[in-house]
Design an enzyme around this catalytic site. Structure first.
Site, short mmCIF file in Angstrom:
data_model
loop_
_atom_site.label_atom_id
_atom_site.label_comp_id
_atom_site.label_asym_id
_atom_site.label_seq_id
_atom_site.Cartn_x
_atom_site.Cartn_y
_atom_site.Cartn_z
N ARG A 1 -6.91 13.08 -13.17
CA ARG A 1 -6.33 13.21 -11.84
C ARG A 1 -5.15 14.17 -11.90
O ARG A 1 -4.36 14.13 -12.82
CB ARG A 1 -5.83 11.83 -11.34
CG ARG A 1 -6.89 11.05 -10.62
CD ARG A 1 -6.48 9.63 -10.34
NE ARG A 1 -5.18 9.50 -9.65
CZ ARG A 1 -4.71 8.34 -9.16
NH1 ARG A 1 -5.43 7.23 -9.29
NH2 ARG A 1 -3.54 8.29 -8.56
N LYS B 1 -3.51 -1.59 -11.54
CA LYS B 1 -3.88 -2.18 -10.25
C LYS B 1 -5.36 -1.95 -9.92
O LYS B 1 -6.06 -2.88 -9.54
CB LYS B 1 -3.04 -1.60 -9.10
CG LYS B 1 -1.56 -1.94 -9.18
CD LYS B 1 -0.83 -1.52 -7.91
CE LYS B 1 -0.85 -0.02 -7.66
NZ LYS B 1 -0.17 0.80 -8.68
N ARG C 1 -5.39 8.68 -19.06
CA ARG C 1 -6.45 8.17 -18.19
C ARG C 1 -7.41 9.30 -17.79
O ARG C 1 -6.99 10.41 -17.48
CB ARG C 1 -5.80 7.58 -16.93
CG ARG C 1 -6.79 7.07 -15.92
CD ARG C 1 -6.15 6.11 -14.98
NE ARG C 1 -5.29 6.76 -13.99
CZ ARG C 1 -4.73 6.10 -12.97
NH1 ARG C 1 -4.94 4.81 -12.83
NH2 ARG C 1 -3.97 6.74 -12.11
N ARG D 1 3.32 0.54 0.42
CA ARG D 1 4.08 1.25 -0.60
C ARG D 1 5.53 1.47 -0.19
O ARG D 1 6.27 2.14 -0.89
CB ARG D 1 3.41 2.59 -0.86
CG ARG D 1 2.62 2.58 -2.18
CD ARG D 1 2.29 3.97 -2.50
NE ARG D 1 1.87 4.35 -3.79
CZ ARG D 1 0.63 4.28 -4.26
NH1 ARG D 1 -0.30 3.65 -3.60
NH2 ARG D 1 0.34 4.81 -5.42
N ARG E 1 6.11 10.24 -9.61
CA ARG E 1 5.49 9.02 -9.05
C ARG E 1 6.31 7.78 -9.41
O ARG E 1 6.45 6.87 -8.60
CB ARG E 1 4.05 8.88 -9.55
CG ARG E 1 3.12 9.90 -8.91
CD ARG E 1 1.79 9.97 -9.63
NE ARG E 1 0.99 8.77 -9.45
CZ ARG E 1 0.01 8.41 -10.27
NH1 ARG E 1 -0.27 9.14 -11.34
NH2 ARG E 1 -0.68 7.32 -10.04
P1 AMP Z 1 -2.98 5.53 -6.05
O1 AMP Z 1 -4.41 5.85 -6.22
O2 AMP Z 1 -2.74 4.19 -5.41
O3 AMP Z 1 -2.17 5.72 -7.31
O4 AMP Z 1 -2.40 6.59 -5.00
C1 AMP Z 1 -2.39 7.98 -5.29
C2 AMP Z 1 -1.58 8.74 -4.25
O5 AMP Z 1 -2.14 8.52 -2.94
C3 AMP Z 1 -0.12 8.32 -4.10
O6 AMP Z 1 0.71 8.92 -5.09
C4 AMP Z 1 0.18 8.83 -2.70
O7 AMP Z 1 0.29 10.25 -2.68
C5 AMP Z 1 -1.11 8.49 -1.96
N1 AMP Z 1 -1.06 7.11 -1.41
C6 AMP Z 1 -1.85 6.05 -1.75
N2 AMP Z 1 -1.52 4.95 -1.06
C7 AMP Z 1 -0.48 5.31 -0.26
C8 AMP Z 1 0.34 4.61 0.67
N3 AMP Z 1 0.17 3.29 0.91
N4 AMP Z 1 1.30 5.30 1.32
C9 AMP Z 1 1.50 6.61 1.09
N5 AMP Z 1 0.79 7.33 0.20
C10 AMP Z 1 -0.19 6.70 -0.48
#
Ligand code: AMP
Length: 216
Positions: free
Chosen positions: A160, A13, A127, A88, A171
């Site tokens: 990360r 994404k 990654r 989400r 996740r």
């Molecule tokens: P991402 O970078 O999109 O993979 O997001 C990494 C982490 O950020 C997720 O596993 C959540 O802990 C938090 N996070 C990101 N976007 C959201 C969201 N829309 N709602 C809740 N937690 C989020």
């Protein structure tokens, strides 16, 4: 163009969002990136969300929805945006629909990046991200010339916390339980476009642009 990107962690994404945002000249709004920037700057928000992120759990809806509402009110989002990582869950999708309906600017499309679970773990566990410019590399699929150093800016690469194997499993579970239901939500709304997210970065961008060109 007002667009949401949805797909499991590791579907690409963030990478596709960068290309698509630049193609349509719209801001790329990643809730994960905003949260990570807050953690790096040790803001109160960063301190609040850090533990959730490191465990692979979702941050609370109240914090996340407020963050998105504020971001969508910024001037650069008034001519379109690409949301990556939000919504989400169905509650967030409903809040987004309400925010946009107040502004009378509904979504144009929701692009789903579809990929097999077996590919996801390999993508995420290899990654590496540049601490300086944020570019994502991959130890096998897109290695840098020197281990641990970004080819683009010579910054230091890191993994990360939530890309470690034990957190990836959580996740994926969170995605299946909480995020996957938004796919049917958007299908019912008539907004869903699904593309196959296996292949090279440029192939997938091309698939996305072709699919999105059909909606206008
Ligand atoms: P991402 O970078 O999109 O993979 O997001 C990494 C982490 O950020 C997720 O596993 C959540 O802990 C938090 N996070 C990101 N976007 C959201 C969201 N829309 N709602 C809740 N937690 C989020």
């Amino acid at each position: 163009m007002r667009l949401v990107l949805v797909g499991p962690p590791g579907a690409g994404k963030g990478t596709q969002a960068q290309f698509l945002a630049s193609h349509y000249s719209i801001p790329h709004i990643s809730t994960g990136d905003i949260m990570r920037a807050n953690i790096k700057a040790s803001t109160p928000l960063g301190l609040e969300v850090k533990a959730y992120m490191e465990r692979g759990e979702l941050v609370s809806d109240s914090v996340t929805n407020e963050m998105v509402r504020n971001r969508l009110n910024e001037a650069d989002a008034s001519h379109g945006f690409l949301l990556d990582g939000f919504p989400r869950n169905v509650g967030q999708a409903e809040v987004l629909r309400a925010i946009l309906s107040e502004k009378k600017t509904p979504l144009d499309a929701v692009l789903e990046l579809s990929i097999k679970t077996s590919e996801i773990v390999a993508r995420l566990s290899g990654r590496r991200i540049c601490r300086n410019c944020g570019k994502a590399w991959h130890v096998d699929f897109e290695p840098t010339q020197a281990d641990g150093t970004c080819d683009a800016c010579q910054g230091e690469l890191y993994q990360r916390e939530d890309d470690k194997e034990e957190v990836i499993t959580r996740r994926l579970q969170v995605f299946e339980e909480q995020t996957a239901p938004i796919i049917s939500f958007y299908r019912t709304e008539g907004l869903l476009i699904t593309i196959n997210a296996s292949g090279s970065v440029s192939e997938i961008t091309e698939r996305a642009i072709t699919a999105l060109s059909r909606i206008h």
